[in-house]
Design a protein around this motif. Sequence first.
Motif, short mmCIF file in Angstrom:
data_model
loop_
_atom_site.label_atom_id
_atom_site.label_comp_id
_atom_site.label_asym_id
_atom_site.label_seq_id
_atom_site.Cartn_x
_atom_site.Cartn_y
_atom_site.Cartn_z
N ARG A 391 15.31 49.03 -50.56
CA ARG A 391 14.86 48.83 -49.17
C ARG A 391 13.83 50.21 -48.82
O ARG A 391 14.19 51.24 -48.64
N ASN A 395 12.48 47.15 -42.20
CA ASN A 395 12.40 45.61 -42.46
C ASN A 395 11.76 45.40 -43.81
O ASN A 395 11.01 44.34 -44.01
N TRP A 397 11.84 45.33 -47.72
CA TRP A 397 12.73 45.13 -48.85
C TRP A 397 11.57 45.08 -49.81
O TRP A 397 11.73 43.97 -50.57
N HIS A 740 18.07 39.20 -44.57
CA HIS A 740 18.72 40.30 -43.84
C HIS A 740 18.76 39.66 -42.38
O HIS A 740 18.16 39.40 -41.65
#
Length: 866
Positions: A391, A395, A397, A740
Amino acid sequence: PKPAASLCNDATRNQSYNNMTVENNESSNEETSQYNNPANKRRIPLHWLAENNSTHQPSSSRRHQGDKEVLLPSFVDLQRKTLHTLYGTTDGSTIGTTTDKSPKGSVDAPIRPLVDLINKSSSYCTLSSCSGRLSLFDPNGRHEGMQGSSPDAEDHNTNTGSGKGRGGWLLISHDPIPPSELVDFFPIDNDDGSNNDSGVGTTTDMMLIPWVFKLEPMLLHIAARSLQKGRQLLQLALELGFRESGLVVSDARVTVAIRGHSLALSVPLAPTGPLRSSSAYLEALVQQANDRLELNWHQLDRLYDRVEATIFRIGVVPKIKATRLPSLNLWSAATLAISMPVSSSDSKNENAGSNDTPVTQTIYSFGGYGTGPESNKHSARRSSEIYMLNRQSQNDWGNNKDWLPVKIQNPTDGSNLLAQLKVSWVPKLPDCQGMGAIKLATSNLILLWGGRMGPKKPIGDIYLFDPSCCSLATPLDVRGTPPTPRWGHSMVALNDQTFLVSGGCNLEEGAMDDVYILHFCETYLFWERLVETLPTPLFHHMSIVVDANTVCVFGGLQSTSNLLEPFQKRRAISKKDELVWAIRIKQTKIDSSTGKISSTVQVIQNTYLAAMTNTTSTGRSDEATTTGSSINGLKRFGAAASPSDSLMLVSGGLASSSLAGGDDPTPLESYFLTGDWDRISITKVPLEYSSEDNDDDDEVLDFGCLVHHASVSIGTNEFLLIGGGATSFAFGHSFASSYHIRLELQPTLSKKTEESLKPVEGAANNGIEDIDKQKTSMVTHVVTVAPKDARAVKTKLQSLGWLDKRFRMIKQSPQTIAIPIGSTSALASIDEILENPTEPWHSLLLGRGQEDMPFSTSQYASKGKR
């Protein structure tokens, strides 16, 4: 709520197992450690609650339902003063450290949660409170040499010269006390039974009046904004058994007095003379008083639960924001999140990928069954691979790149963290599925146990993985009684050094009901088998940690003979126990000579679904009950559960075909888990869905075959759903999508607010109306305030653009003024203000409604111009 104590006692809770409580040592609070303070109970956070406009009225007060509520004008000032005294603000939003006028100077810890809950309501405010106390009082006044045994200032308080009469407190405690604290005030009795004339309190002038040892139960005085509200709260207290409660009514105030005097204890004692008691009697007396104090605390909990369920509702709806992640294409893979930033040099390692951005979190996946991220390379099989996903930011990844395989690099110089243990290095994991993974201590070491290499090959070995250098080993010094090899078990971490394993199965023994604790010491690991077992054999079930020492078990399968019927072979136990089984680890001790570790545990028998109502934006009321779909979400197998903040997120799995109607639970469901020392409460919270990959909030998220997957909590209200899937026989294999998940809390509108947003008959559309020349008034929305606050509130509403200038303010009654509201968008905001005031001027608003309001003179002038 305050976190529960760890499994070791207070003196050793943050130390390693080498410094644990030695078995023969005595803890300073061991005599009273069995009593549980309600201040430590896990509860629904206050910021999740909103006042319930349609407050349930007790059945016995129906004769008052037709009474019109008359607001007391003095209540607003009284509430403002209370909030300022307790919290340092006038809105109750921040709990401060201010002192009050009591001798102690603060609210008692056991009753503080109830005080905070009541003061969150716009209809009530607390005036005084006591959680219950033990005391020894000398009515003859203080004498030199008499000292309370507690160092607290309140224990030495005296009433001499205070205007409340002569006398002094020798002992005051709002918690259970060890018997020695009372016995020490009295001389040791002689073998012949005669009184000892030496020591404390033996002079004749002291014995004018006997001392009094008391247990005084809880006491709570609450001001209500109206007589109607006072009656409702009083009836609620009476129904709970507070029979000595009552109302004190005057023109300016309505006070509800809640008392639990049935547990009171008052015993005359003396250090000499006929009332001199033996040490054995005094010890038994303290034990009786301590037991009654805990029963008093239990009544406080029941009162809290009833007030919460009656006056409040869950005021927010978690909205799911989902971002798709790279697919793992594996099911029954052990998955764990590690927060371990990677330096710029390490990030260039082949295990970290080509991006040299520092990593905030890394997700590791171990084993599993399927094709893996590289699905084009081979068909489905059991995997020995370790994969990682980095990560990079909130937001991001890995820029949606695939999972990266980890290459095992065992050290040769002994500098690895695993070198502290006696280990044997291994080059890779076996081809397996169904392992359990937990993180050890603060070193980020990952422990793996269980799983299977085939239907007849369960795994019983422990594996340790060090993500800092990607090394893998098996520990050599494992003591105690290890579990039989198994798969389908659950494995959760109670803290950095204690892990609980429950259930599981293998082909030879079938489903299992045993429970083990794995202790991680500095140089060895120790397996402890508990005497307590699950209520029935289980596998493919869920376990979740409620607090630092309590584990709840949900769902699962019971028999390996028919994997599609998870709840057909229950033992003869109640429905409540079918839903949840919970165990609490109370204390852990180590024998310093042998290294053997033993734990004191408690099985929590009482579990129930709380009757907390949540009103959604559609006006629908979702209430947790003991039947119907509200419990179906927990009766599933192959699912996953993760805690975050105050919620438990349950995802995926399959439901039992024996459920009524055969309806499957939804892919994601959330619950509050609250509890204390003897029960666990479950409250279902509805969710709303949206996808960050699409601006259309009505898009249905495609989770795929979300079974035998992993749910990983990575932050406050943040989760990862990783892997999952099942065989589809002739259709090949089906894998779940990885996401997620973020839960965004948004306020809900009560049904009253929803209805109020509908246009009022004869009212303006969007604030524009061609007013009939014959009309002098019109029905519109208003807020009510006290006359002295009308000008200030009107000015504030005008500055916010909420004031309807077409109308004039009017006097509804001698105590209230109606102020017109001009936009429907302001109505929802005003309702939220009334339910949860956050600024000083919010407390000036007494209510909202509709009123026939006269037009202002400016409206008549504009009519003439037209």
